[in-house]
Design a protein around this motif. Structure first.
Motif, PDB file in Angstrom:
ATOM      1  N   GLU A 178       0.826  -1.217   0.000  1.00 43.65           N
ATOM      2  CA  GLU A 178       0.000   0.000   0.000  1.00 43.65           C
ATOM      3  C   GLU A 178       0.862   1.271   0.000  1.00 43.65           C
ATOM      4  OE1 GLU A 178      -3.739  -0.365   1.155  1.00 43.65           O
ATOM      5  OE2 GLU A 178      -3.752   1.454  -0.079  1.00 43.65           O
ATOM      6  N   ASP A 179       2.002   1.232   0.715  1.00 43.68           N
ATOM      7  CA  ASP A 179       2.856   2.424   0.821  1.00 43.68           C
ATOM      8  C   ASP A 179       3.815   2.577  -0.368  1.00 43.68           C
ATOM      9  OD1 ASP A 179       4.779   0.498   1.223  1.00 43.68           O
ATOM     10  OD2 ASP A 179       5.334   1.148   3.243  1.00 43.68           O
ATOM     11  N   GLY A 180       3.630   1.764  -1.397  1.00 43.92           N
ATOM     12  CA  GLY A 180       4.424   1.917  -2.616  1.00 43.92           C
ATOM     13  C   GLY A 180       5.737   1.161  -2.622  1.00 43.92           C
ATOM     14  N   THR A 181       6.115   0.564  -1.488  1.00 49.38           N
ATOM     15  CA  THR A 181       7.349  -0.226  -1.463  1.00 49.38           C
ATOM     16  C   THR A 181       7.111  -1.570  -2.153  1.00 49.38           C
ATOM     17  OG1 THR A 181       6.796  -1.124   0.704  1.00 49.38           O
ATOM     18  CG2 THR A 181       8.178   0.866   0.655  1.00 49.38           C
ATOM     19  N   VAL A 182       8.202  -2.243  -2.500  1.00 50.97           N
ATOM     20  CA  VAL A 182       8.100  -3.394  -3.397  1.00 50.97           C
ATOM     21  C   VAL A 182       7.980  -4.719  -2.625  1.00 50.97           C
ATOM     22  CG1 VAL A 182       9.227  -4.643  -5.278  1.00 50.97           C
ATOM     23  CG2 VAL A 182       9.466  -2.149  -5.126  1.00 50.97           C
ATOM     24  N   HIS A 217       0.749 -12.413   0.044  1.00 49.34           N
ATOM     25  CA  HIS A 217       0.320 -11.101  -0.464  1.00 49.34           C
ATOM     26  C   HIS A 217      -0.771 -11.263  -1.529  1.00 49.34           C
ATOM     27  CE1 HIS A 217       0.718  -6.916  -1.851  1.00 49.34           C
ATOM     28  NE2 HIS A 217       0.726  -7.407  -3.080  1.00 49.34           N
ATOM     29  N   LEU A 218      -0.565 -12.239  -2.425  1.00 46.64           N
ATOM     30  CA  LEU A 218      -1.527 -12.461  -3.505  1.00 46.64           C
ATOM     31  C   LEU A 218      -2.879 -12.883  -2.950  1.00 46.64           C
ATOM     32  CD1 LEU A 218       0.873 -14.250  -6.014  1.00 46.64           C
ATOM     33  CD2 LEU A 218      -0.395 -12.144  -6.490  1.00 46.64           C
ATOM     34  N   VAL A 219      -2.859 -13.768  -1.958  1.00 46.52           N
ATOM     35  CA  VAL A 219      -4.111 -14.241  -1.377  1.00 46.52           C
ATOM     36  C   VAL A 219      -4.799 -13.105  -0.618  1.00 46.52           C
ATOM     37  CG1 VAL A 219      -5.114 -15.811   0.330  1.00 46.52           C
ATOM     38  CG2 VAL A 219      -3.399 -16.659  -1.296  1.00 46.52           C
ATOM     39  N   GLU A 220      -4.016 -12.373   0.165  1.00 43.58           N
ATOM     40  CA  GLU A 220      -4.598 -11.291   0.975  1.00 43.58           C
ATOM     41  C   GLU A 220      -5.131 -10.139   0.131  1.00 43.58           C
ATOM     42  OE1 GLU A 220      -1.994 -12.006   5.063  1.00 43.58           O
ATOM     43  OE2 GLU A 220      -1.521 -10.290   3.777  1.00 43.58           O
ATOM     44  N   SER A 221      -4.600  -9.998  -1.085  1.00 45.34           N
ATOM     45  CA  SER A 221      -5.053  -8.899  -1.959  1.00 45.34           C
ATOM     46  C   SER A 221      -6.198  -9.328  -2.864  1.00 45.34           C
ATOM     47  CB  SER A 221      -3.891  -8.407  -2.834  1.00 45.34           C
ATOM     48  OG  SER A 221      -2.755  -8.173  -2.059  1.00 45.34           O
ATOM     49  N   SER A 222      -6.694 -10.554  -2.689  1.00 42.61           N
ATOM     50  CA  SER A 222      -7.649 -11.095  -3.664  1.00 42.61           C
ATOM     51  C   SER A 222      -9.109 -10.922  -3.236  1.00 42.61           C
ATOM     52  CB  SER A 222      -7.355 -12.570  -3.913  1.00 42.61           C
ATOM     53  OG  SER A 222      -7.668 -13.323  -2.754  1.00 42.61           O
ATOM     54  N   ASP A 223      -9.337 -10.244  -2.088  1.00 45.88           N
ATOM     55  CA  ASP A 223     -10.719 -10.022  -1.637  1.00 45.88           C
ATOM     56  C   ASP A 223     -11.540  -9.351  -2.724  1.00 45.88           C
ATOM     57  OD1 ASP A 223     -10.403 -11.179   0.743  1.00 45.88           O
ATOM     58  OD2 ASP A 223     -10.484  -9.349   1.959  1.00 45.88           O
ATOM     59  N   ILE A 255      15.801  -2.926  -5.094  1.00 46.85           N
ATOM     60  CA  ILE A 255      14.406  -2.820  -4.667  1.00 46.85           C
ATOM     61  C   ILE A 255      14.223  -3.678  -3.421  1.00 46.85           C
ATOM     62  CG2 ILE A 255      13.265  -2.275  -6.869  1.00 46.85           C
ATOM     63  CD1 ILE A 255      12.882  -5.255  -7.328  1.00 46.85           C
ATOM     64  N   SER A 256      13.243  -3.292  -2.595  1.00 48.58           N
ATOM     65  CA  SER A 256      12.981  -4.063  -1.377  1.00 48.58           C
ATOM     66  C   SER A 256      11.704  -3.553  -0.747  1.00 48.58           C
ATOM     67  CB  SER A 256      14.134  -3.908  -0.382  1.00 48.58           C
ATOM     68  OG  SER A 256      14.055  -2.648   0.258  1.00 48.58           O
ATOM     69  N   GLY A 257      11.362  -4.103   0.385  1.00 48.09           N
ATOM     70  CA  GLY A 257      10.189  -3.662   1.133  1.00 48.09           C
ATOM     71  C   GLY A 257      10.351  -2.291   1.742  1.00 48.09           C
ATOM     72  N   LYS A 258      11.533  -1.659   1.516  1.00 55.59           N
ATOM     73  CA  LYS A 258      11.741  -0.300   2.013  1.00 55.59           C
ATOM     74  C   LYS A 258      11.998   0.687   0.879  1.00 55.59           C
ATOM     75  CE  LYS A 258      13.383  -1.647   6.537  1.00 55.59           C
ATOM     76  NZ  LYS A 258      14.524  -2.032   7.334  1.00 55.59           N
ATOM     77  N   THR A 279      -1.538   5.870 -16.994  1.00 56.37           N
ATOM     78  CA  THR A 279      -2.859   5.364 -17.378  1.00 56.37           C
ATOM     79  C   THR A 279      -3.853   5.656 -16.252  1.00 56.37           C
ATOM     80  OG1 THR A 279      -2.660   3.215 -16.299  1.00 56.37           O
ATOM     81  CG2 THR A 279      -1.737   3.399 -18.518  1.00 56.37           C
ATOM     82  N   ASP A 280      -5.138   5.399 -16.525  1.00 52.28           N
ATOM     83  CA  ASP A 280      -6.163   5.574 -15.487  1.00 52.28           C
ATOM     84  C   ASP A 280      -6.269   4.332 -14.609  1.00 52.28           C
ATOM     85  OD1 ASP A 280      -6.746   8.044 -16.472  1.00 52.28           O
ATOM     86  OD2 ASP A 280      -8.317   7.312 -17.819  1.00 52.28           O
ATOM     87  N   LEU A 281      -5.535   3.294 -14.963  1.00 53.17           N
ATOM     88  CA  LEU A 281      -5.658   2.026 -14.234  1.00 53.17           C
ATOM     89  C   LEU A 281      -5.228   2.189 -12.785  1.00 53.17           C
ATOM     90  CD1 LEU A 281      -4.078  -0.153 -17.036  1.00 53.17           C
ATOM     91  CD2 LEU A 281      -6.489  -0.206 -16.358  1.00 53.17           C
ATOM     92  N   ASP A 282      -6.046   1.624 -11.907  1.00 53.10           N
ATOM     93  CA  ASP A 282      -5.743   1.692 -10.486  1.00 53.10           C
ATOM     94  C   ASP A 282      -4.957   0.441 -10.101  1.00 53.10           C
ATOM     95  OD1 ASP A 282      -5.773   2.784  -7.993  1.00 53.10           O
ATOM     96  OD2 ASP A 282      -7.625   1.749  -7.403  1.00 53.10           O
ATOM     97  N   PHE A 283      -3.988   0.600  -9.232  1.00 51.59           N
ATOM     98  CA  PHE A 283      -3.272  -0.579  -8.742  1.00 51.59           C
ATOM     99  C   PHE A 283      -2.782  -0.324  -7.324  1.00 51.59           C
ATOM    100  CE2 PHE A 283       0.988   1.178  -9.130  1.00 51.59           C
ATOM    101  CZ  PHE A 283       0.844   2.141 -10.130  1.00 51.59           C
ATOM    102  N   LEU A 284      -2.576  -1.388  -6.615  1.00 48.60           N
ATOM    103  CA  LEU A 284      -2.156  -1.320  -5.217  1.00 48.60           C
ATOM    104  C   LEU A 284      -0.819  -0.584  -5.105  1.00 48.60           C
ATOM    105  CD1 LEU A 284      -2.966  -2.284  -2.381  1.00 48.60           C
ATOM    106  CD2 LEU A 284      -1.796  -4.437  -2.848  1.00 48.60           C
ATOM    107  N   GLY A 285      -0.798   0.492  -4.321  1.00 47.37           N
ATOM    108  CA  GLY A 285       0.428   1.270  -4.136  1.00 47.37           C
ATOM    109  C   GLY A 285       0.488   2.529  -4.982  1.00 47.37           C
TER     110      GLY A 285
END
Lengths: 127, 362
Positions: B92-96, B125-131, B242-245, B261-267
């Motif tokens: 969510e905070d844009g980190t990888v 992460h994939l499972v938790e983001s699949s709601d 790249i990393s979680g920070k 683009t107008d596409l929305d994505f996590l982060g």
């Protein structure tokens, strides 16, 4: 199997010391050390006139993958640095007992007693 | 070493006398003979890597495409079946979370190829983001083996040794091929900056291919040269550039993020905010002016001020210079800025440069 020469002194840090004459020695790294390091690309050495203190770090051997500190096997004044290694660091891999790093005038030849002979070094690296 | 996983090619590595290391929980070859020789084989001829440790995750379901569009930084909708995109998954905070390849089978089925060290985290992460998405996440990492054939002679070599013609296969495309009784997935992708292919198949098929390539004179290459090669080609490695920070903007990977683009994505919101308000540092190229080696983690200074650190650095095998990728605080990121790198308590002078290291090749 790593090569070990009979007439040299060895340190736990895989350096060899060859006594020339009048308390003058050559210092390099062993066949075991070069083989563990892999392709040597750079040897970072102090300058002529600098002092070595037994047990203290004095430079590094850099292979592609990592830097490995050099620990002074003896104390003394550096009277010559092997300049050939700057152009041909691969010599350390090819001929580890020919490719000396430093020529040093010993402060106290008794310090050689703190080093290993070839038999003890062989045991050290077979552990 | 007892708990380390092994790839299906483990015994092949031992037979070749590889030096083995622990990497991401796997016992992997770091080199067979010499990092330098293996590196040069890939730059000038052809080399082969065991990359079976990489993770493979399948996403299926009616909403697979819109789900991927949401969790992946690069565009998915304009991929045709048979095409591949490189990009990242973000927090969510844009980190990888991880960088990965997405292979599009069709609108409702995709293959994700992720870093070995991140498989468990990615799956979570994939499972938790699949709601709210009608999709299924399946980790098939254990079912497949993978080798990479890399270098300017890769296409010819595959043609000669496997009798598979890959001339028509475009960069970042894949196709399925029959080899004897085996089915292979082959993509024109890699991690070396050279032409080449990644081949996925059953363990049995990949073991057979490994022997054929070795007998055919292809140089086996370990993780050591994989790193020196990808670094020179300015390809990021998770945990370094790249990393979680670290965000893709900081890493200089904006090209792989669909911000235009107008596409929305996590982060996305975090990245837009960073671009507008708070980009404080960036990954840049760096070169030393004298012979020394700027290793990962070494600190970078402008006069007395610490301004960043080395993310990856080597004495470059291909261009014969001490170079690095470094995370540097603005405004010191401009090309030509004089800096120093602290190496064993000595300040070694250098400068900020571009990251296209390979263009310096003679």
């Amino acid at each position: 199997m790593s090569k070990i020469l009979k007439d040299l002194y060895y340190s736990d840090d895989h350096e060899w010391v060859k006594v020339l004459e009048n308390d003058v020695v050559l210092i390099g790294i062993t066949d075991f050390a070069q083989s563990e390091l892999g392709d040597v690309v750079f040897v970072d050495l102090p300058e002529e006139g600098d002092e070595l203190v037994q047990g203290n770090e004095f430079g590094a051997v850099e292979s592609v993958k990592a830097a490995s500190d050099l620990i002074a096997p003896i104390s003394g004044e550096i009277i010559e640095v092997n300049e050939e290694l700057a152009a041909e660091p691969e010599k350390v891999n090819q001929e580890p007992y020919e490719a000396w790093f430093l020529k040093v005038k010993l402060n106290d030849s008794k310090e050689l007693d703190n080093l290993l002979d070839h038999k003890a070094y062989k045991e050290e690296i077979s552990e | 070493m007892e708990n380390l996983k092994k790839t299906s090619l483990y015994n092949k590595h031992l037979e070749l006398g590889a030096k083995m290391v622990d990497f991401a929980g796997y016992n992997m070859p770091i080199l067979y003979t010499s990092i330098k020789e293996e590196h040069q084989a890939v730059r000038n001829n052809v080399g082969m890597f065991d990359v079976s440790h990489m993770g493979e995750i399948i996403i299926t379901g009616a909403q697979a495409q819109s789900y991927l569009e949401y969790i992946f930084t690069n565009k998915v909708y304009d991929l045709n079946p048979g095409e591949i995109a490189y990009g990242m998954m973000l927090n969510e905070d844009g980190t990888v979370v991880d960088d990965l390849l997405v292979y599009k089978f069709n609108k409702s089925e995709f293959l994700l190829v992720v870093n070995a060290s991140n498989i468990a985290k990615d799956y979570k992460h994939l499972v938790e983001s699949s709601d709210g998405f009608d999709i299924l996440v399946k980790n098939i990492s254990e079912d497949y083996s993978e080798i990479a054939i890399q270098g300017p002679e890769a296409e010819k070599t595959v043609n000669k040794l496997l009798n598979i013609n890959l001339k028509e296969l475009k960069f970042f495309n894949y196709d399925q091929y029959e080899y004897g009784s085996h089915r292979l997935l082959i993509s024109r992708t890699g991690y070396t900056g050279e032409d080449g292919f990644e081949i996925y198949g059953s363990s049995e098929a990949i073991n057979q291919l490994w022997d054929i390539f070795i007998d055919g004179g292809v140089t086996p290459c370990g993780l050591g040269s994989r790193d020196t090669l990808r670094f020179e080609a300015n390809l990021p490695l998770y945990g370094h550039e790249i990393s979680g920070k670290i965000t893709p903007i900081e890493a200089g990977l904006k090209y792989f993020v669909k911000l235009n683009t107008d596409l929305d994505f996590l982060g996305k919101d975090a990245l837009l905010d960073q671009i507008d308000n708070s980009l404080s540092r960036r990954v840049v190229g760096l070169e030393l002016s004298k012979k020394a080696i700027p290793r990962e983690g070494y600190k970078v200074y402008k006069d007395e001020i610490e301004i960043g650190y080395i993310t990856t650095g080597y004495y470059s095998i291909s261009i014969d210079k001490p170079i690095a990728l470094a995370m540097i605080n603005r405004p010191y990121t401009k090309k030509g800025t004089k800096i120093s790198v602290k190496i064993r308590n000595k300040m070694v002078p250098g400068f900020i440069r571009d990251k296209k290291f390979l263009k310096d090749r003679k």
